[in-house]
Design a protein around this motif. Structure first.
Motif, PDB file in Angstrom:
ATOM      1  N   ASN A  86      -0.318   2.001   6.690  1.00 18.33           N
ATOM      2  CA  ASN A  86      -1.063   1.136   7.601  1.00 18.33           C
ATOM      3  C   ASN A  86      -1.820   0.041   6.849  1.00 18.33           C
ATOM      4  N   LEU A  87      -2.302   0.357   5.663  1.00 15.81           N
ATOM      5  CA  LEU A  87      -2.993  -0.638   4.847  1.00 15.81           C
ATOM      6  C   LEU A  87      -2.044  -1.757   4.444  1.00 15.81           C
ATOM      7  N   LEU A  88      -0.831  -1.404   4.033  1.00 13.92           N
ATOM      8  CA  LEU A  88       0.146  -2.425   3.635  1.00 13.92           C
ATOM      9  C   LEU A  88       0.509  -3.319   4.809  1.00 13.92           C
ATOM     10  N   ALA A  99       3.687  -5.822   4.306  1.00 15.57           N
ATOM     11  CA  ALA A  99       4.877  -5.332   5.008  1.00 15.57           C
ATOM     12  C   ALA A  99       4.818  -5.853   6.442  1.00 15.57           C
ATOM     13  N   ASP A 100       5.984  -6.173   6.994  1.00 15.77           N
ATOM     14  CA  ASP A 100       6.054  -6.680   8.368  1.00 15.77           C
ATOM     15  C   ASP A 100       5.875  -5.581   9.404  1.00 15.77           C
ATOM     16  N   SER A 101       6.135  -4.348   9.018  1.00 16.05           N
ATOM     17  CA  SER A 101       6.044  -3.232   9.960  1.00 16.05           C
ATOM     18  C   SER A 101       5.663  -1.968   9.205  1.00 16.05           C
ATOM     19  N   LYS A 121       6.601   1.974   4.743  1.00 15.71           N
ATOM     20  CA  LYS A 121       7.020   3.301   4.292  1.00 15.71           C
ATOM     21  C   LYS A 121       8.162   3.211   3.285  1.00 15.71           C
ATOM     22  N   VAL A 122       9.059   2.250   3.467  1.00 16.33           N
ATOM     23  CA  VAL A 122      10.154   2.057   2.511  1.00 16.33           C
ATOM     24  C   VAL A 122       9.601   1.605   1.162  1.00 16.33           C
ATOM     25  N   LEU A 123       8.646   0.686   1.170  1.00 15.64           N
ATOM     26  CA  LEU A 123       8.055   0.202  -0.084  1.00 15.64           C
ATOM     27  C   LEU A 123       7.412   1.348  -0.854  1.00 15.64           C
ATOM     28  N   VAL A 124       6.690   2.196  -0.138  1.00 14.14           N
ATOM     29  CA  VAL A 124       6.049   3.343  -0.783  1.00 14.14           C
ATOM     30  C   VAL A 124       7.110   4.312  -1.293  1.00 14.14           C
ATOM     31  N   GLY A 125       8.085   4.616  -0.451  1.00  9.15           N
ATOM     32  CA  GLY A 125       9.147   5.549  -0.822  1.00  9.15           C
ATOM     33  C   GLY A 125       9.972   5.089  -2.003  1.00  9.15           C
ATOM     34  N   TYR A 161      -9.633   6.158   0.820  1.00 12.39           N
ATOM     35  CA  TYR A 161     -11.060   6.115   1.109  1.00 12.39           C
ATOM     36  C   TYR A 161     -11.691   4.955   0.343  1.00 12.39           C
ATOM     37  N   ALA A 162     -12.942   4.647   0.677  1.00  5.48           N
ATOM     38  CA  ALA A 162     -13.663   3.577  -0.019  1.00  5.48           C
ATOM     39  C   ALA A 162     -13.602   3.807  -1.524  1.00  5.48           C
ATOM     40  N   GLY A 163     -13.311   2.755  -2.244  1.00  9.34           N
ATOM     41  CA  GLY A 163     -13.215   2.818  -3.700  1.00  9.34           C
ATOM     42  C   GLY A 163     -11.789   2.863  -4.210  1.00  9.34           C
ATOM     43  N   SER A 164     -10.835   3.134  -3.340  1.00  5.38           N
ATOM     44  CA  SER A 164      -9.424   3.166  -3.755  1.00  5.38           C
ATOM     45  C   SER A 164      -8.937   1.753  -4.068  1.00  5.38           C
ATOM     46  N   VAL A 165      -8.055   1.665  -5.059  1.00  4.76           N
ATOM     47  CA  VAL A 165      -7.433   0.386  -5.411  1.00  4.76           C
ATOM     48  C   VAL A 165      -5.919   0.577  -5.352  1.00  4.76           C
ATOM     49  N   VAL A 166      -5.278  -0.231  -4.521  1.00  6.16           N
ATOM     50  CA  VAL A 166      -3.830  -0.162  -4.318  1.00  6.16           C
ATOM     51  C   VAL A 166      -3.206  -1.407  -4.932  1.00  6.16           C
ATOM     52  N   ARG A 167      -2.092  -1.210  -5.641  1.00  2.00           N
ATOM     53  CA  ARG A 167      -1.372  -2.354  -6.233  1.00  2.00           C
ATOM     54  C   ARG A 167       0.093  -2.296  -5.846  1.00  2.00           C
ATOM     55  N   ILE A 168       0.621  -3.462  -5.487  1.00  2.00           N
ATOM     56  CA  ILE A 168       2.048  -3.641  -5.247  1.00  2.00           C
ATOM     57  C   ILE A 168       2.365  -5.092  -5.570  1.00  2.00           C
TER      58      ILE A 168
END
Length: 74
Positions: free
Chosen positions: A17-19, A25-27, A32-36, A55-62
């Motif tokens: 949902n964050l992506l 991501a468009d959908s 889910k495909v990008l993560v998978g 949660y607060a403090g998480s850092v996501v990279r793609i």
């Protein structure tokens, strides 16, 4: 590197949902495909769980995106 700061609206947000929220991501299905496919890291570790709770403090990279999950503004 493009930085996104995303304040939580609740206790957590699921990774796919964050992506989608950040328009990486468009959908939800595409997210889910990008993560998978192993393209996403959370706090420096590869993440394959599509519904991982962030949660607060998480850092996501793609690719060239870095997403910082911030505490709720409420």
């Amino acid at each position: 590197m493009t930085r996104h700061d995303v304040p939580l609206r609740g206790e957590f947000i699921e990774l796919h949902n964050l992506l989608k929220f950040c328009a990486i991501a468009d959908s939800g299905g595409q997210a889910k495909v990008l993560v998978g496919d192993g393209l996403v890291t959370v706090d420096g570790e590869q993440e394959l769980r599509k519904t991982r709770k962030l949660y607060a403090g998480s850092v996501v990279r793609i690719w060239d995106h870095e997403i910082h999950v911030l505490p709720s503004e409420a």
